[in-house]
Motif scaffolding. Structure first.
Motif, PDB file in Angstrom:
ATOM      1  N   ARG A  21       0.613  -1.236   0.146  1.00 21.35           N
ATOM      2  CA  ARG A  21       0.165  -0.342   0.074  1.00 21.35           C
ATOM      3  C   ARG A  21       0.892   0.824  -0.283  1.00 21.35           C
ATOM      4  O   ARG A  21       0.771   1.998  -1.091  1.00 21.35           O
ATOM      5  CB  ARG A  21      -1.049   0.245   1.379  1.00 21.35           C
ATOM      6  N   ARG A  22       1.884   0.971   0.188  1.00 22.21           N
ATOM      7  CA  ARG A  22       2.610   2.610   1.141  1.00 22.21           C
ATOM      8  C   ARG A  22       4.558   2.719   0.108  1.00 22.21           C
ATOM      9  O   ARG A  22       4.998   3.371  -0.121  1.00 22.21           O
ATOM     10  CB  ARG A  22       3.024   2.932   2.096  1.00 22.21           C
ATOM     11  N   GLY A  23       4.907   1.378  -0.338  1.00 18.63           N
ATOM     12  CA  GLY A  23       5.705   0.992  -0.135  1.00 18.63           C
ATOM     13  C   GLY A  23       7.179   1.400   0.534  1.00 18.63           C
ATOM     14  O   GLY A  23       6.704   1.370   2.171  1.00 18.63           O
ATOM     15  N   LEU A  24       7.760   1.858   0.235  1.00 16.78           N
ATOM     16  CA  LEU A  24       9.210   2.242   1.395  1.00 16.78           C
ATOM     17  C   LEU A  24       9.740   3.269   1.233  1.00 16.78           C
ATOM     18  O   LEU A  24      10.541   3.673   0.093  1.00 16.78           O
ATOM     19  CB  LEU A  24      10.533   1.155   1.022  1.00 16.78           C
ATOM     20  N   SER A  25      10.637   4.237   1.965  1.00 12.99           N
ATOM     21  CA  SER A  25       9.875   5.371   1.432  1.00 12.99           C
ATOM     22  C   SER A  25      11.884   5.765   1.279  1.00 12.99           C
ATOM     23  O   SER A  25      13.241   4.458   1.815  1.00 12.99           O
ATOM     24  CB  SER A  25      10.544   6.821   2.928  1.00 12.99           C
ATOM     25  N   LYS A  26      12.264   6.737   1.105  1.00 10.17           N
ATOM     26  CA  LYS A  26      14.023   7.308   0.587  1.00 10.17           C
ATOM     27  C   LYS A  26      14.711   6.644   2.028  1.00 10.17           C
ATOM     28  O   LYS A  26      15.633   6.282   1.581  1.00 10.17           O
ATOM     29  CB  LYS A  26      14.146   8.732   0.125  1.00 10.17           C
ATOM     30  N   GLN A  27      14.185   6.736   2.874  1.00 11.89           N
ATOM     31  CA  GLN A  27      15.004   6.798   4.087  1.00 11.89           C
ATOM     32  C   GLN A  27      15.475   5.467   4.849  1.00 11.89           C
ATOM     33  O   GLN A  27      15.855   4.934   5.074  1.00 11.89           O
ATOM     34  CB  GLN A  27      14.988   7.963   5.384  1.00 11.89           C
ATOM     35  N   GLU A  28      13.885   5.176   4.294  1.00 14.81           N
ATOM     36  CA  GLU A  28      13.697   3.532   4.231  1.00 14.81           C
ATOM     37  C   GLU A  28      15.176   2.387   3.904  1.00 14.81           C
ATOM     38  O   GLU A  28      15.372   0.968   4.345  1.00 14.81           O
ATOM     39  CB  GLU A  28      12.751   2.821   4.910  1.00 14.81           C
ATOM     40  N   VAL A  29      15.270   3.053   2.715  1.00 13.58           N
ATOM     41  CA  VAL A  29      16.194   2.282   1.793  1.00 13.58           C
ATOM     42  C   VAL A  29      17.380   2.704   1.379  1.00 13.58           C
ATOM     43  O   VAL A  29      18.417   1.496   0.286  1.00 13.58           O
ATOM     44  CB  VAL A  29      15.472   1.483   0.537  1.00 13.58           C
ATOM     45  N   GLU A  30      17.760   3.867   1.712  1.00 15.64           N
ATOM     46  CA  GLU A  30      18.459   4.979   1.277  1.00 15.64           C
ATOM     47  C   GLU A  30      20.304   3.999   1.948  1.00 15.64           C
ATOM     48  O   GLU A  30      21.443   3.896   0.802  1.00 15.64           O
ATOM     49  CB  GLU A  30      19.228   6.125   1.781  1.00 15.64           C
ATOM     50  N   ASP A  31      20.248   3.530   2.440  1.00 17.70           N
ATOM     51  CA  ASP A  31      21.359   2.842   2.937  1.00 17.70           C
ATOM     52  C   ASP A  31      22.108   1.831   1.911  1.00 17.70           C
ATOM     53  O   ASP A  31      23.489   1.637   1.623  1.00 17.70           O
ATOM     54  CB  ASP A  31      21.682   1.518   4.111  1.00 17.70           C
ATOM     55  N   ASN A  32      21.403   1.224   0.843  1.00 20.36           N
ATOM     56  CA  ASN A  32      21.910   0.289   0.209  1.00 20.36           C
ATOM     57  C   ASN A  32      22.147   1.278  -1.376  1.00 20.36           C
ATOM     58  O   ASN A  32      22.036   0.183  -2.475  1.00 20.36           O
ATOM     59  CB  ASN A  32      20.115  -0.424  -0.211  1.00 20.36           C
ATOM     60  N   MET A  33      22.378   2.728  -1.130  1.00 22.50           N
ATOM     61  CA  MET A  33      22.316   3.368  -2.277  1.00 22.50           C
ATOM     62  C   MET A  33      23.703   3.664  -1.723  1.00 22.50           C
ATOM     63  O   MET A  33      24.445   4.535  -2.582  1.00 22.50           O
ATOM     64  CB  MET A  33      21.865   4.468  -2.597  1.00 22.50           C
TER      65      MET A  33
ATOM     66  N   ALA B  19       2.558  -0.775  -4.956  1.00 11.44           N
ATOM     67  CA  ALA B  19       1.507  -1.196  -5.754  1.00 11.44           C
ATOM     68  C   ALA B  19       0.923  -0.872  -5.966  1.00 11.44           C
ATOM     69  O   ALA B  19      -0.544  -0.125  -5.738  1.00 11.44           O
ATOM     70  CB  ALA B  19       1.208  -3.185  -5.507  1.00 11.44           C
ATOM     71  N   ASN B  20       0.736  -0.867  -7.485  1.00 12.06           N
ATOM     72  CA  ASN B  20      -1.036  -0.322  -7.875  1.00 12.06           C
ATOM     73  C   ASN B  20      -1.765  -1.174  -7.790  1.00 12.06           C
ATOM     74  O   ASN B  20      -3.066  -0.336  -7.168  1.00 12.06           O
ATOM     75  CB  ASN B  20      -0.825  -0.665  -9.700  1.00 12.06           C
ATOM     76  N   SER B  21      -1.933  -2.476  -7.455  1.00 15.40           N
ATOM     77  CA  SER B  21      -3.441  -3.671  -7.263  1.00 15.40           C
ATOM     78  C   SER B  21      -2.872  -4.971  -6.744  1.00 15.40           C
ATOM     79  O   SER B  21      -1.601  -5.098  -7.156  1.00 15.40           O
ATOM     80  CB  SER B  21      -4.484  -3.567  -8.515  1.00 15.40           C
ATOM     81  N   TYR B  22      -2.988  -5.014  -5.618  1.00 14.79           N
ATOM     82  CA  TYR B  22      -2.482  -6.476  -5.072  1.00 14.79           C
ATOM     83  C   TYR B  22      -3.646  -7.874  -4.975  1.00 14.79           C
ATOM     84  O   TYR B  22      -4.481  -7.162  -4.663  1.00 14.79           O
ATOM     85  CB  TYR B  22      -1.926  -6.413  -3.891  1.00 14.79           C
ATOM     86  N   ARG B  23      -3.151  -8.666  -4.833  1.00 11.23           N
ATOM     87  CA  ARG B  23      -4.068  -9.904  -4.449  1.00 11.23           C
ATOM     88  C   ARG B  23      -3.128 -10.659  -3.761  1.00 11.23           C
ATOM     89  O   ARG B  23      -1.878 -10.613  -3.300  1.00 11.23           O
ATOM     90  CB  ARG B  23      -4.648 -10.857  -5.673  1.00 11.23           C
ATOM     91  N   LEU B  24      -4.092 -11.661  -2.143  1.00  9.79           N
ATOM     92  CA  LEU B  24      -3.497 -12.543  -1.585  1.00  9.79           C
ATOM     93  C   LEU B  24      -3.241 -13.481  -1.457  1.00  9.79           C
ATOM     94  O   LEU B  24      -4.096 -14.172  -2.224  1.00  9.79           O
ATOM     95  CB  LEU B  24      -4.106 -11.996   0.032  1.00  9.79           C
ATOM     96  N   VAL B  25      -2.144 -14.266  -1.285  1.00 13.20           N
ATOM     97  CA  VAL B  25      -1.913 -15.472  -1.928  1.00 13.20           C
ATOM     98  C   VAL B  25      -1.630 -16.180   0.092  1.00 13.20           C
ATOM     99  O   VAL B  25      -1.111 -15.384   0.673  1.00 13.20           O
ATOM    100  CB  VAL B  25      -0.358 -15.604  -1.954  1.00 13.20           C
ATOM    101  N   ARG B  26      -2.075 -17.607   0.214  1.00 10.56           N
ATOM    102  CA  ARG B  26      -1.677 -18.208   1.606  1.00 10.56           C
ATOM    103  C   ARG B  26      -0.926 -19.296   1.322  1.00 10.56           C
ATOM    104  O   ARG B  26      -1.120 -20.013   0.066  1.00 10.56           O
ATOM    105  CB  ARG B  26      -2.810 -18.321   2.014  1.00 10.56           C
ATOM    106  N   ASN B  27      -1.134 -19.914   2.824  1.00  6.94           N
ATOM    107  CA  ASN B  27      -0.181 -21.538   1.645  1.00  6.94           C
ATOM    108  C   ASN B  27      -1.069 -21.868   1.768  1.00  6.94           C
ATOM    109  O   ASN B  27      -2.169 -22.740   1.611  1.00  6.94           O
ATOM    110  CB  ASN B  27       0.250 -21.436   3.837  1.00  6.94           C
ATOM    111  N   GLY B  28      -0.780 -22.720   0.389  1.00  6.56           N
ATOM    112  CA  GLY B  28      -0.837 -24.095  -0.079  1.00  6.56           C
ATOM    113  C   GLY B  28      -2.169 -23.391  -1.412  1.00  6.56           C
ATOM    114  O   GLY B  28      -2.171 -24.269  -2.203  1.00  6.56           O
ATOM    115  N   ASP B  29      -1.838 -22.459  -2.043  1.00 11.31           N
ATOM    116  CA  ASP B  29      -2.536 -21.962  -2.979  1.00 11.31           C
ATOM    117  C   ASP B  29      -1.040 -22.160  -4.158  1.00 11.31           C
ATOM    118  O   ASP B  29      -0.229 -22.463  -3.919  1.00 11.31           O
ATOM    119  CB  ASP B  29      -2.572 -20.451  -2.923  1.00 11.31           C
ATOM    120  N   VAL B  30      -1.840 -22.731  -5.198  1.00 10.74           N
ATOM    121  CA  VAL B  30      -1.408 -22.773  -6.606  1.00 10.74           C
ATOM    122  C   VAL B  30      -1.049 -22.078  -7.670  1.00 10.74           C
ATOM    123  O   VAL B  30      -2.408 -21.508  -7.679  1.00 10.74           O
ATOM    124  CB  VAL B  30      -1.056 -23.892  -6.883  1.00 10.74           C
ATOM    125  N   PHE B  31      -0.202 -22.042  -8.138  1.00 16.04           N
ATOM    126  CA  PHE B  31      -0.294 -21.011  -9.678  1.00 16.04           C
ATOM    127  C   PHE B  31      -0.669 -22.183 -11.118  1.00 16.04           C
ATOM    128  O   PHE B  31       0.130 -23.126 -10.738  1.00 16.04           O
ATOM    129  CB  PHE B  31       1.023 -20.042 -10.017  1.00 16.04           C
TER     130      PHE B  31
END
Length: 298
Positions: free
Chosen positions: A126-138, A161-173
């Motif tokens: 829903r919110r992603g990760l901010s610049k401050q949360e990932v800047e150590d990796n840059m 994400a633009n939209s998402y669906r939830l997957v659970r243990n045992g679900d199959v693609f």
């Protein structure tokens, strides 16, 4: 007796291991974006490898008769959508092994992603990760080649994400001729999952196992924390059930024999028992070094 080092996660000379020898046995495929190195590791499995960044993360495209499955979307530095579109021109389903930044960076390029049914995964979708949360990796030293033209590391963040669906243990693609089952594997993160192709005895392990330093130390304000004891229990579960599989891992090199799951489970037990030597860094993280892998704890 402990040894001291500046950083148990990223050694200053990490790039000396490149290029990794295992890739010599795969077919290298032309990549639509040069940030990625693409290898065909099976007839229908492509490793989309970000070898120019310390994380050396690998996303996977599995192509089936009816559709394809993209497992993870990488760092979000290059154009992974262009890469997968060049490899497959049909329907592409996007899913995740977990929602650490280096596995969800390209989510925003797709209409919908599948995420584990976990509060951490939902928050990050829903919110992603901010610049401050990932800047150590840059930070300086995280890349061994220039970033792509137009990429600004000072503005790097993980978009929602633009939209998402939830997957659970045992679900199959179901890709038509290939079915991949979701296996919950918490420990490295609370939302970690693997994907099992039981017909071909292939297990896509995410970050629960890969041939490098395993992280059992991570903490984050949104709850994406590692849990050593849960991780230990997970390793025993997958070692018991899936050690006959070929492991397809998400960092450094793609393939490992399933027997290595047993070794890692024993490694967790040895740490829990106490008395092992370790390397400690300035953040008081401890790195335990085994023959074929390492484990970092808080």
């Amino acid at each position: 007796m402990e040894k001291k080092t500046a950083d148990v996660i990223m050694p200053g000379n990490w790039f000396d291991a490149l290029p990794r020898k295992q890739y010599e046995s795969f077919i290298k495929v032309e990549s639509a974006d040069p940030w990625f190195s693409v290898y065909q590791i099976r007839n229908n499995i492509f490793a989309i490898y970000e070898d120019k960044h310390f994380q050396e993360v690998i996303s996977y495209l599995i192509t089936g008769e009816k559709k394809a499955l993209l497992i993870d979307t990488g760092l979000g530095i290059g154009d992974i959508r262009a890469v997968v579109n060049a490899l497959y021109d049909g329907e592409i389903i996007v899913t995740h092994t977990h929602t650490h930044f280096d596995h969800i960076g390209g989510d925003w390029q797709f209409d919908e992603v599948n995420i584990p049914d976990n509060p951490v995964a939902i928050t990050r979708a829903r919110r992603g990760l901010s610049k401050q949360e990932v800047e150590d990796n840059m930070a300086d030293g995280c890349n061994c080649q220039p970033y792509p033209r137009g990429f600004n590391r000072e503005e790097y963040c993980i978009k929602p994400a633009n939209s998402y669906r939830l997957v659970r243990n045992g679900d199959v693609f179901d890709l038509g001729d290939i079915q991949l089952e979701v296996i919950e594997t918490p420990g490295h993160s609370p939302d970690s999952v693997m994907y099992l192709d039981s017909r071909n005895q292939l297990l896509f392990t995410g970050d629960t196992f890969y041939p490098a330093t395993l992280y059992a130390h991570i903490t984050h304000e949104d709850g994406s924390n590692s849990d050593f004891e849960v991780y230990r229990q997970t390793m025993h579960m997958v070692a018991e059930k899936y050690s006959n599989c070929t492991l397809i891992t998400s960092h450094n090199e793609p393939l490992r024999p399933g027997i290595e799951l047993i070794k890692v489970a024993r490694g967790f037990d040895d740490i829990a028992a106490g008395g092992l030597e370790y390397i400690e860094d300035d953040r008081n993280l401890r790195k335990y070094v085994f023959e074929d892998f390492c484990i970092v704890t808080g």
